[in-house]
Design a protein around this motif. Structure first.
Motif, PDB file in Angstrom:
ATOM      1  N   ALA A   1       1.078  -0.939  -0.098  1.00 18.10           N
ATOM      2  CA  ALA A   1      -0.188  -0.047   0.011  1.00 18.10           C
ATOM      3  C   ALA A   1       0.765   1.655   0.107  1.00 18.10           C
ATOM      4  CB  ALA A   1      -0.642   0.134   1.230  1.00 18.10           C
ATOM      5  N   TYR A   2       1.698   1.435   1.093  1.00 19.10           N
ATOM      6  CA  TYR A   2       3.394   2.249   0.790  1.00 19.10           C
ATOM      7  C   TYR A   2       3.097   2.729  -0.330  1.00 19.10           C
ATOM      8  CZ  TYR A   2       7.393   4.864   1.631  1.00 19.10           C
ATOM      9  OH  TYR A   2       8.404   5.773   2.008  1.00 19.10           O
ATOM     10  N   GLN A   3       4.011   1.505  -1.650  1.00 12.47           N
ATOM     11  CA  GLN A   3       4.410   2.417  -2.490  1.00 12.47           C
ATOM     12  C   GLN A   3       3.211   2.828  -3.657  1.00 12.47           C
ATOM     13  OE1 GLN A   3       5.290  -2.097  -3.300  1.00 12.47           O
ATOM     14  NE2 GLN A   3       7.421  -1.455  -3.678  1.00 12.47           N
ATOM     15  N   LYS A   4       1.570   2.173  -3.282  1.00 16.19           N
ATOM     16  CA  LYS A   4       1.021   3.068  -4.157  1.00 16.19           C
ATOM     17  C   LYS A   4       0.705   4.594  -3.321  1.00 16.19           C
ATOM     18  CE  LYS A   4      -1.062  -1.044  -5.225  1.00 16.19           C
ATOM     19  NZ  LYS A   4      -2.499  -1.799  -5.395  1.00 16.19           N
ATOM     20  N   ASN A   5       0.426   4.836  -1.978  1.00 14.89           N
ATOM     21  CA  ASN A   5       0.830   6.222  -1.871  1.00 14.89           C
ATOM     22  C   ASN A   5       1.030   6.285  -0.702  1.00 14.89           C
ATOM     23  OD1 ASN A   5      -0.551   8.336  -0.705  1.00 14.89           O
ATOM     24  ND2 ASN A   5      -2.123   7.737  -1.220  1.00 14.89           N
ATOM     25  N   THR A   6       2.342   7.577   0.133  1.00 14.30           N
ATOM     26  CA  THR A   6       3.136   7.190   0.971  1.00 14.30           C
ATOM     27  C   THR A   6       2.129   7.605   3.284  1.00 14.30           C
ATOM     28  OG1 THR A   6       3.317   9.377   0.466  1.00 14.30           O
ATOM     29  CG2 THR A   6       4.998   7.903   0.010  1.00 14.30           C
ATOM     30  N   THR A   7       0.904   7.982   2.242  1.00 13.61           N
ATOM     31  CA  THR A   7      -0.203   7.921   3.400  1.00 13.61           C
ATOM     32  C   THR A   7      -0.959   6.763   3.438  1.00 13.61           C
ATOM     33  OG1 THR A   7      -0.246   9.959   3.281  1.00 13.61           O
ATOM     34  CG2 THR A   7      -2.207   8.824   3.853  1.00 13.61           C
ATOM     35  N   VAL A   8      -0.939   6.091   4.401  1.00 10.83           N
ATOM     36  CA  VAL A   8      -1.795   4.262   4.456  1.00 10.83           C
ATOM     37  C   VAL A   8      -2.205   4.542   5.614  1.00 10.83           C
ATOM     38  CG1 VAL A   8      -1.118   1.783   4.346  1.00 10.83           C
ATOM     39  CG2 VAL A   8       0.109   3.583   3.332  1.00 10.83           C
TER      40      VAL A   8
ATOM     41  N   ALA B   1       0.462   9.298   7.622  1.00  9.42           N
ATOM     42  CA  ALA B   1       1.746   9.744   6.403  1.00  9.42           C
ATOM     43  C   ALA B   1       3.028   9.297   6.621  1.00  9.42           C
ATOM     44  CB  ALA B   1       1.694  11.308   6.449  1.00  9.42           C
TER      45      ALA B   1
ATOM     46  N   ASP C   1       9.054   9.792   2.481  1.00 11.53           N
ATOM     47  CA  ASP C   1       8.909   8.882   0.739  1.00 11.53           C
ATOM     48  C   ASP C   1       9.865   8.132   0.588  1.00 11.53           C
ATOM     49  OD1 ASP C   1      10.830  10.886   0.881  1.00 11.53           O
ATOM     50  OD2 ASP C   1      10.319  11.687  -0.748  1.00 11.53           O
TER      51      ASP C   1
ATOM     52  N   SER D   1      -9.715   2.381   8.944  1.00  3.61           N
ATOM     53  CA  SER D   1      -8.851   4.128   9.632  1.00  3.61           C
ATOM     54  C   SER D   1      -8.903   4.041  11.369  1.00  3.61           C
ATOM     55  CB  SER D   1      -8.853   5.356   8.855  1.00  3.61           C
ATOM     56  OG  SER D   1     -10.597   5.528   9.193  1.00  3.61           O
TER      57      SER D   1
END
Length: 298
Positions: free
Chosen positions: A127-134, A138, A141, A170
């Motif tokens: 998930a982090y590889q797609k968006n650094t907010t998981v 946050a 990077d 969340s």
């Protein structure tokens, strides 16, 4: 090779739930108690895959160890694991129950699972590889796979039925389900349990990268306690400290070895599960046993 316990069926006891690994029984005349039996079933990607001989005993012994070590953080559901102290209805099955079962308080399980992460790995890394907010957090990077996170984090998930997939939620969503004060209490307890266990395990040469706890509410006063298994290779990622190298996946003492094998197959991660070769079963079994040895005896 010891015989696997893939499924239990105990006449005179009421099977109330058959999970991915555990069979839960109600006991006549003991409405406030449950018999929890750890079978040798092993699941991956939320699918029951096969059986690992003796696995249920490893899970039980590790859970008992952690319940004792962490008992001052939060109370737990254990009454006894001494089969001779179980109710009479359980005694015909004492030989099979010995070492792989617990008599526990009956609770109302929470509707969420409590996941704590100290390192970035698995689905969280993807998930982090797609968006650094998981999961609402946050992150820098420049994290690599298996890096230690800047701080220990609590990332709850919804529970899945057998054959379904758990779903990350969340903390805000958890607050909507359980309330802010309960969510804060659960998060604090979960992080403290993980932090204490991770420090201990590190002294034994094991990194606990992440883990999953289950909590429940006991009695009319709805006391929050720790339930199910705790800090086992089924619910946690255990890495050997002396082989830890960020930037890639890590060797492990848990079922990640089995997950890696299954990921190499042309399988959509839905039932039915593929047949697992005997050498994969043997190597997985050895890893579970090594984890028990290192943590409880060192």
């Amino acid at each position: 090779m010891s015989e696997s316990v893939l499924e239990t069926n105990y006449e005179g006891l009421e099977l109330v739930h058959r999970g991915k690994v555990r069979d839960m029984y109600a006991i006549p005349g003991h409405d406030d108690k449950l018999l929890m039996v750890a079978t040798d079933r092993i699941s991956a990607f939320d699918v029951v895959i096969d059986a690992i001989p003796g696995k249920g005993k490893v899970l039980t012994q590790l859970s008992l160890f952690w319940f004792d070590l962490l008992g001052d953080v939060v109370d737990n559901h254990l009454i006894t694991a001494d089969v001779s102290e179980y109710p009479e209805a359980c005694q015909p099955y004492a030989a099979e129950l010995d070492g792989r079962s617990m008599l526990v308080h009956k609770t109302q399980p929470l509707s969420v699972e409590c996941i704590v992460r100290g390192y970035i790995s698995g689905s969280f890394w993807k998930a982090y590889q797609k968006n650094t907010t998981v999961c609402g957090f946050a992150f820098p990077d420049d994290l690599q796979e298996s890096d230690k996170l800047p701080e220990v984090i609590f990332t709850p998930s919804t529970k899945a039925d057998l054959g379904d997939h758990d779903e990350n939620i969340s903390v805000n969503t958890m607050e909507e389900l359980l309330g802010k004060e309960m969510t804060r209490k659960i998060s604090d307890i979960s992080i403290e349990l993980y932090s204490r266990a991770a420090d201990f395990a590190r002294s034994k040469g094991i990194i606990i990268a992440d883990t999953k706890f289950e909590l429940g509410l006991l009695g009319e006063e709805k006391k929050l306690i720790l339930i199910d298994e705790v800090l086992t290779p089924d619910s946690s990622r255990f890495w050997p400290l002396d082989q830890y190298k960020p930037g890639k996946g890590q060797p492990s003492f848990d079922k990640q070895f089995l997950r890696d094998y299954l990921s190499s197959l042309d399988w959509d991660k839905n039932p039915p599960a593929p047949k697992v070769p005997q050498d994969i079963i043997d190597k997985t079994k050895a890893r579970y046993e090594e984890a028990l040895e290192k943590i409880t005896k060192g």
